[in-house]
Design a protein around this motif. Sequence first.
Motif, PDB file in Angstrom:
ATOM      1  N   MET A   1       0.845  -1.202   0.000  1.00 26.81           N
ATOM      2  CA  MET A   1       0.000   0.000   0.000  1.00 26.81           C
ATOM      3  C   MET A   1       0.881   1.253   0.000  1.00 26.81           C
ATOM      4  O   MET A   1       1.778   1.378   0.821  1.00 26.81           O
ATOM      5  CB  MET A   1      -0.865  -0.009   1.273  1.00 26.81           C
ATOM      6  CG  MET A   1      -2.278   0.458   1.063  1.00 26.81           C
ATOM      7  SD  MET A   1      -3.190   0.446   2.650  1.00 26.81           S
ATOM      8  CE  MET A   1      -4.760  -0.185   2.115  1.00 26.81           C
ATOM      9  N   LYS A   2       0.630   2.154  -0.915  1.00 28.38           N
ATOM     10  CA  LYS A   2       1.454   3.361  -1.010  1.00 28.38           C
ATOM     11  C   LYS A   2       1.173   4.318   0.157  1.00 28.38           C
ATOM     12  O   LYS A   2       0.041   4.426   0.618  1.00 28.38           O
ATOM     13  CB  LYS A   2       1.173   4.079  -2.328  1.00 28.38           C
ATOM     14  CG  LYS A   2       1.834   3.431  -3.530  1.00 28.38           C
ATOM     15  CD  LYS A   2       1.707   4.331  -4.753  1.00 28.38           C
ATOM     16  CE  LYS A   2       2.451   3.731  -5.934  1.00 28.38           C
ATOM     17  NZ  LYS A   2       2.305   4.566  -7.142  1.00 28.38           N
ATOM     18  N   ARG A   3       2.220   5.005   0.570  1.00 22.78           N
ATOM     19  CA  ARG A   3       2.087   5.994   1.638  1.00 22.78           C
ATOM     20  C   ARG A   3       1.911   7.390   1.036  1.00 22.78           C
ATOM     21  O   ARG A   3       2.660   7.778   0.141  1.00 22.78           O
ATOM     22  CB  ARG A   3       3.365   6.015   2.478  1.00 22.78           C
ATOM     23  CG  ARG A   3       3.320   5.215   3.741  1.00 22.78           C
ATOM     24  CD  ARG A   3       4.537   5.520   4.579  1.00 22.78           C
ATOM     25  NE  ARG A   3       5.752   5.132   3.888  1.00 22.78           N
ATOM     26  CZ  ARG A   3       6.388   3.986   4.070  1.00 22.78           C
ATOM     27  NH1 ARG A   3       5.951   3.109   4.943  1.00 22.78           N
ATOM     28  NH2 ARG A   3       7.468   3.710   3.394  1.00 22.78           N
ATOM     29  N   ILE A   4       0.936   8.151   1.582  1.00 18.43           N
ATOM     30  CA  ILE A   4       0.759   9.553   1.173  1.00 18.43           C
ATOM     31  C   ILE A   4       1.003  10.457   2.365  1.00 18.43           C
ATOM     32  O   ILE A   4       0.439  10.227   3.442  1.00 18.43           O
ATOM     33  CB  ILE A   4      -0.665   9.852   0.672  1.00 18.43           C
ATOM     34  CG1 ILE A   4      -1.137   8.843  -0.371  1.00 18.43           C
ATOM     35  CG2 ILE A   4      -0.755  11.262   0.105  1.00 18.43           C
ATOM     36  CD1 ILE A   4      -2.508   9.207  -0.928  1.00 18.43           C
ATOM     37  N   SER A   5       1.808  11.479   2.175  1.00 22.53           N
ATOM     38  CA  SER A   5       2.001  12.524   3.174  1.00 22.53           C
ATOM     39  C   SER A   5       1.113  13.707   2.798  1.00 22.53           C
ATOM     40  O   SER A   5       1.295  14.311   1.741  1.00 22.53           O
ATOM     41  CB  SER A   5       3.478  12.940   3.187  1.00 22.53           C
ATOM     42  OG  SER A   5       3.650  14.146   3.907  1.00 22.53           O
ATOM     43  N   LEU A  71     -10.368  12.314   1.428  1.00 24.43           N
ATOM     44  CA  LEU A  71      -9.361  11.694   2.289  1.00 24.43           C
ATOM     45  C   LEU A  71      -9.897  10.397   2.915  1.00 24.43           C
ATOM     46  O   LEU A  71      -9.139   9.440   3.115  1.00 24.43           O
ATOM     47  CB  LEU A  71      -8.949  12.683   3.381  1.00 24.43           C
ATOM     48  CG  LEU A  71      -7.523  12.603   3.916  1.00 24.43           C
ATOM     49  CD1 LEU A  71      -6.483  12.532   2.806  1.00 24.43           C
ATOM     50  CD2 LEU A  71      -7.238  13.802   4.810  1.00 24.43           C
ATOM     51  N   GLU A  72     -11.177  10.359   3.187  1.00 28.82           N
ATOM     52  CA  GLU A  72     -11.743   9.120   3.744  1.00 28.82           C
ATOM     53  C   GLU A  72     -11.644   7.986   2.722  1.00 28.82           C
ATOM     54  O   GLU A  72     -11.347   6.846   3.074  1.00 28.82           O
ATOM     55  CB  GLU A  72     -13.194   9.330   4.190  1.00 28.82           C
ATOM     56  CG  GLU A  72     -13.713   8.149   4.988  1.00 28.82           C
ATOM     57  CD  GLU A  72     -14.930   8.477   5.846  1.00 28.82           C
ATOM     58  OE1 GLU A  72     -15.538   9.559   5.647  1.00 28.82           O
ATOM     59  OE2 GLU A  72     -15.265   7.650   6.715  1.00 28.82           O
ATOM     60  N   GLN A  77      -7.390   3.086   0.484  1.00 30.02           N
ATOM     61  CA  GLN A  77      -6.527   2.543  -0.573  1.00 30.02           C
ATOM     62  C   GLN A  77      -5.057   2.933  -0.444  1.00 30.02           C
ATOM     63  O   GLN A  77      -4.219   2.452  -1.190  1.00 30.02           O
ATOM     64  CB  GLN A  77      -7.048   2.989  -1.946  1.00 30.02           C
ATOM     65  CG  GLN A  77      -8.443   2.447  -2.211  1.00 30.02           C
ATOM     66  CD  GLN A  77      -8.853   2.619  -3.666  1.00 30.02           C
ATOM     67  OE1 GLN A  77      -8.025   2.478  -4.563  1.00 30.02           O
ATOM     68  NE2 GLN A  77     -10.119   2.924  -3.880  1.00 30.02           N
ATOM     69  N   TYR A  78      -4.776   3.835   0.489  1.00 32.13           N
ATOM     70  CA  TYR A  78      -3.403   4.266   0.729  1.00 32.13           C
ATOM     71  C   TYR A  78      -3.167   4.287   2.235  1.00 32.13           C
ATOM     72  O   TYR A  78      -4.111   4.306   3.019  1.00 32.13           O
ATOM     73  CB  TYR A  78      -3.177   5.694   0.196  1.00 32.13           C
ATOM     74  CG  TYR A  78      -3.273   5.855  -1.298  1.00 32.13           C
ATOM     75  CD1 TYR A  78      -2.124   5.825  -2.088  1.00 32.13           C
ATOM     76  CD2 TYR A  78      -4.492   6.077  -1.919  1.00 32.13           C
ATOM     77  CE1 TYR A  78      -2.204   5.997  -3.464  1.00 32.13           C
ATOM     78  CE2 TYR A  78      -4.579   6.245  -3.302  1.00 32.13           C
ATOM     79  CZ  TYR A  78      -3.431   6.208  -4.067  1.00 32.13           C
ATOM     80  OH  TYR A  78      -3.507   6.384  -5.422  1.00 32.13           O
TER      81      TYR A  78
END
Lengths: 172, 172
Positions: A1-5, A71-72, A77-78
């Motif tokens: 799963m990709k990380r988003i900042s 964002l929810e 998915q991230y």
Amino acid sequence: MKRISVDMDGVIANVYSQFLKLYTAETGKIITLEDAVGKFEHEVFENAYQYVTSPGFFRHAPVMEGSQQVLEKLNDQYKVFIVSAAMEFPTSFGEKRDWLNEHFPFIGWQQMVFCGSKEIIKADIMIDDHFKNLNYFTGETILFTQPHNQLADEGVHKRVDNWQQIEQLLLP
Amino acid sequence: MKRISVDMDGVIANVYSQFLKLYTAETGKIITLEDAVGKFEHEVFENAYQYVTSPGFFRHAPVMEGSQQVLEKLNDQYKVFIVSAAMEFPTSFGEKRDWLNEHFPFIGWQQMVFCGSKEIIKADIMIDDHFKNLNYFTGETILFTQPHNQLADEGVHKRVDNWQQIEQLLLP
């Protein structure tokens, strides 16, 4: 799963409207977008520092339109992290955490980061309104339009003007 | 310049001595190292949660011996970041920042990070007392001995028992 900042101020928290409100309350004057575009907050608002350090400035910032809904969905998915350069204003810690808990209850404390410099952040995607953060990030960068960056060439960053565009980019 | 992520509790802040002090104050009993070794704090101290959330717990923690001198030297040759999983205990934010400012005045606010999970941290070296942080870190890992990890096999991590050993490792 990709990380988003995901940045707070100017991305999910509409702090600009707080600046405008406090400026008008103090001076009786109104700042137009023409006055503000291309300038940092401290260049537009003489007492910007007093505003950001006044109680309630962050706690009562309006939520950026569409950010909660998008964002929810992203959170499914991230791996979402809310990363705020809060360390400069330590009185903001509690306000920012309370604000997140109220408006983004699906974001756990494990997903919150208050830092100084963002060069320590490891993620795949960074959404931010400041070049000083995006320019040193090695992953995919998304520049969120705010008055201070509106005239700048976005360079290698993808520019978005709202959360609907983020949804289209990241949840195709 | 290499980046180092340095943990607070159990690495530069001697919070264990705070647990022992509050436990004795509450119960009149004394915990020996034999009682504590190999166990997490909440397994040793029944009211551990009350202790860590009581005012002053972090603010008045003693400084780990040698950490100031060695960290000040490291700060010249590395990019040092103090990374604390403070997000679980939001009342600790102010205490932790004040504590850092008092005991480590050479660490600027740009170098402080309060997070939940440390999987978002990008650095070359991580010094920590918890496997949950070190095991997911892709750089060089240094395990700082604390009672809870004393019996564990350090695995791929280098174990150090004090700050003099860190100095020997990183400032040869």
